[in-house]
Design a protein around this motif. Structure first.
Motif, PDB file in Angstrom:
ATOM      1  N   THR A   1     -22.360 109.510  77.761  1.00 28.88           N
ATOM      2  CA  THR A   1     -21.188 109.548  76.898  1.00 28.88           C
ATOM      3  C   THR A   1     -21.168 108.631  75.604  1.00 28.88           C
ATOM      4  O   THR A   1     -22.134 108.191  75.442  1.00 28.88           O
TER       5      THR A   1
ATOM      6  N   LEU B   1     -14.736 120.326  83.742  1.00 28.25           N
ATOM      7  CA  LEU B   1     -15.478 119.529  82.632  1.00 28.25           C
ATOM      8  C   LEU B   1     -15.260 119.835  81.242  1.00 28.25           C
ATOM      9  O   LEU B   1     -15.789 119.523  80.350  1.00 28.25           O
TER      10      LEU B   1
ATOM     11  N   TYR C   1     -20.644 114.688  75.729  1.00 30.01           N
ATOM     12  CA  TYR C   1     -21.816 113.973  75.964  1.00 30.01           C
ATOM     13  C   TYR C   1     -22.737 113.935  74.642  1.00 30.01           C
ATOM     14  O   TYR C   1     -22.602 115.105  73.901  1.00 30.01           O
TER      15      TYR C   1
ATOM     16  N   ARG D   1     -14.971 116.460  79.255  1.00 27.89           N
ATOM     17  CA  ARG D   1     -16.319 115.730  78.915  1.00 27.89           C
ATOM     18  C   ARG D   1     -16.952 116.024  77.794  1.00 27.89           C
ATOM     19  O   ARG D   1     -16.994 116.973  77.476  1.00 27.89           O
TER      20      ARG D   1
END
Length: 238
Positions: free
Chosen positions: A200, A167, A172, A170
Motif C-alpha cells: 500500500t 477490491l 497498491y 484497494r
C-alpha cells in the motif's frame, strides 16, 4: 534417610519443565496486572459520574469465577474483576469489558493459529488431541474430531469471504507475484500455490489473492488475475 533414587514416571502427554512453569506463572501474573490496569482505567474514566444521592455510580464488586485460557505454554488462569453500575439496568448501563482477555476467550490467538497449521500438515481430525498433548502437555485443550470438523467449516467460510471481497477501493504501489510449493502428505508431487502480495502507499504489505495452480502455468496466472480484476482491482501499481 530423605534422599531417594526413585524417578517418578510421567503420564502420557505430561512433561516436567521448570522453565515452562516459570513462564506460565509469569504470564499469569502479567495478565492479572494488565486486567487490573484496564479496570483501573475504566473506573478512573467514569470517576466523576455519581448517583442522585452523591454516591459513586461505579464500584468494584469482587471477581467473576476463575477460568482458564489455553496458550502455547499451557493453561493460564485468570480472574476478571467485576464492576457494578449502581444506576441499575438502564439503556446506558456501563459495562467493563476487558480487551486483553475478552469474556468468552478460551484460546490465545497463537494457539488458534497452531490448529489449522497442524491440519495443513496432515494431522487427521482424530489425532489432534494427541498432537496437541505432545506439543503443549497434559493441559492441552480438548479437541475432538467433531470440533476440528466444525473449525474446518469456519476456515472454509473465512476463505470464501476472502475470495469474494470487493477490491475496488484497494490501491497498491507495488505487487509481488510468485508460486509457492508445498509438499502435501501422501502426495508425490508438490502443490503449487500462486500468491499475489501488494504494498500500500503507507508501506503495508497485504495478501491480495492466491489460488492453486498447475506448475505456475500461464492459464493459472491468467485466471487469478482476471478474478482480481473482476472484483474491482483495476488501478495499476504506481
Amino acid at each position: 534417610m530423605t534422599e531417594t533414587t526413585v524417578t517418578p514416571l510421567m503420564r502420557p502427554g505430561e512433561f516436567c519443565d521448570q522453565l515452562t512453569s516459570v513462564l506460565r506463572s509469569g504470564a499469569q501474573a502479567l495478565l492479572a496486572q494488565a486486567i487490573e490496569a484496564e479496570v483501573a482505567s475504566f473506573m478512573a474514566c467514569h470517576a466523576q459520574e455519581q448517583l442522585e444521592d452523591g454516591r459513586a455510580r461505579l464500584v468494584r464488586h469482587g471477581h467473576l469465577p476463575e477460568r482458564e485460557i489455553q496458550t502455547g505454554i499451557g493453561a493460564v488462569k485468570i480472574r476478571q474483576p467485576r464492576v457494578r453500575d449502581r444506576a441499575g439496568k438502564t439503556r446506558d448501563r456501563l459495562l467493563f469489558l476487558p480487551t486483553v482477555a475478552p469474556k468468552y476467550m478460551r484460546r490465545s490467538k497463537s494457539l488458534d493459529a497452531l490448529i489449522p497449521w497442524l491440519y495443513l500438515k496432515g494431522v487427521s481430525s482424530g489425532d489432534f488431541q494427541a498432537a496437541l498433548s505432545a506439543l503443549l502437555g497434559a493441559d492441552a485443550p480438548n479437541l475432538s474430531g467433531d470440533t476440528v470438523l466444525r473449525l474446518r467449516k469456519v476456515w472454509q467460510a473465512e476463505l470464501s469471504a476472502f475470495e469474494k471481497r470487493d477490491l475496488a477501493a484497494r490501491n497498491y504501489v507495488y505487487i509481488w507475484a510468485d508460486g509457492v510449493y508445498f509438499q502435501a502428505p501422501m502426495e508425490q508431487e508438490s502443490q503449487c500455490i500462486l500468491v499475489i502480495i501488494g504494498a500500500t502507499p503507507e508501506g503495508k504489505k497485504e495478501l491480495v489473492g492466491f489460488t492453486d495452480g498447475y506448475r505456475e502455468s500461464t492459464q493459472s496466472w491468467r485466471e487469478l488475475l482476471l478474478d482480481l480484476k473482476a472484483r474491482g482491482l483495476n488501478t495499476p501499481p504506481k
